[in-house]
Design a protein around this motif. Structure first.
Motif, short mmCIF file in Angstrom:
data_model
loop_
_atom_site.label_atom_id
_atom_site.label_comp_id
_atom_site.label_asym_id
_atom_site.label_seq_id
_atom_site.Cartn_x
_atom_site.Cartn_y
_atom_site.Cartn_z
N ALA A 133 0.71 -1.33 0.01
CA ALA A 133 0.09 0.09 -0.26
C ALA A 133 0.93 1.23 0.08
O ALA A 133 0.62 2.34 -0.69
CB ALA A 133 -1.03 0.18 1.41
N GLY A 134 2.18 1.11 0.61
CA GLY A 134 2.98 2.37 0.74
C GLY A 134 3.65 2.58 -0.68
O GLY A 134 3.81 3.68 -1.27
N ALA A 135 3.80 1.40 -1.43
CA ALA A 135 4.39 1.53 -2.61
C ALA A 135 3.50 2.05 -3.71
O ALA A 135 3.76 3.01 -4.47
CB ALA A 135 4.76 0.30 -3.29
N VAL A 136 1.96 1.86 -3.62
CA VAL A 136 1.15 2.40 -4.36
C VAL A 136 1.04 3.82 -4.09
O VAL A 136 0.93 4.57 -5.10
CB VAL A 136 -0.18 1.70 -3.93
CG1 VAL A 136 -1.41 2.66 -4.55
CG2 VAL A 136 -0.30 0.25 -4.45
N CYS A 137 1.28 4.25 -2.85
CA CYS A 137 1.26 5.78 -2.58
C CYS A 137 2.42 6.49 -3.42
O CYS A 137 1.98 7.40 -4.18
CB CYS A 137 1.53 5.98 -1.04
SG CYS A 137 -0.02 5.85 0.07
#
Length: 192
Positions: free
Chosen positions: A118-122
């Motif tokens: 999810a952090g990578a998506v951000c």
């Protein structure tokens, strides 16, 4: 020898988030936003679980969320400066993509790896916006961690949480460069 993409590397070496308070109209249209969302959704995702989703927040929703921050902040006993700062994050915005982490039950993929995804998506969303010529900033803040705010304001389920709010718009001023990490201090090389 690997195929080089010097333009992509140069972009990453020089990318810089834009302060959200400097982002103005116009903002990306839906047609312009879809490729950015598509790029963000190509982030590393062990097990193809898609432990994230997007909520695109337009001006009416942002005003509503700004008002909700006030009532939630008062209910939580936050001081007025914290409330005003969190409220301004939504009141001054014109377009925000909320990245929602949605943990999936998996025997193979630990919860922490889903959080990393999810952090990578951000970051991918932020970089896709910047690469598309828009100003962008990744924010969070106390409201993003308040269950009352995210459930009432964004309709999140109890097992979902905000990974980040990606603010988008037209850059009005170029941010100054800021100090970057000293690689010698944060890098260890192991040959054996």
């Amino acid at each position: 020898m690997p195929d080089l993409n010097p333009a992509a590397l140069d972009f990453l070496l020089h990318r810089r988030s834009r302060p959200s308070k400097t982002l103005a109209l116009p903002v990306p249209t839906q047609e312009q936003l879809v490729p950015m969302l598509t790029a963000a959704a190509r982030s590393p995702d062990h097990g193809k679980l898609e432990p994230w989703r997007f909520i695109v927040l337009e001006e009416g929703a942002l005003r509503r969320l700004s008002n909700l921050v006030h009532s939630r902040g008062e209910a939580l006993g936050k001081d007025s400066a914290d409330i005003d700062k969190a409220s301004y994050q939504f009141a001054s915005a014109h377009l925000v993509v909320a990245v929602v982490e949605c943990q999936k039950s998996s025997a193979k993929v630990p919860a922490i790896e889903q959080t990393y995804s999810a952090g990578a998506v951000c970051l991918a969303m932020l970089n896709a916006a910047l690469a598309s010529g828009w100003g962008a900033n990744w924010l969070s803040g106390w409201a993003s961690h308040d269950r009352g705010f995210v459930e009432v304001g964004l309709g999140l389920n109890e097992d979902e949480r905000i990974a980040g709010f990606i603010h988008l718009g037209t850059e009005t001023t170029a941010p100054p460069e800021r100090p970057r990490p000293n690689l010698d201090e944060i890098t260890a090389w192991m040959a054996a």
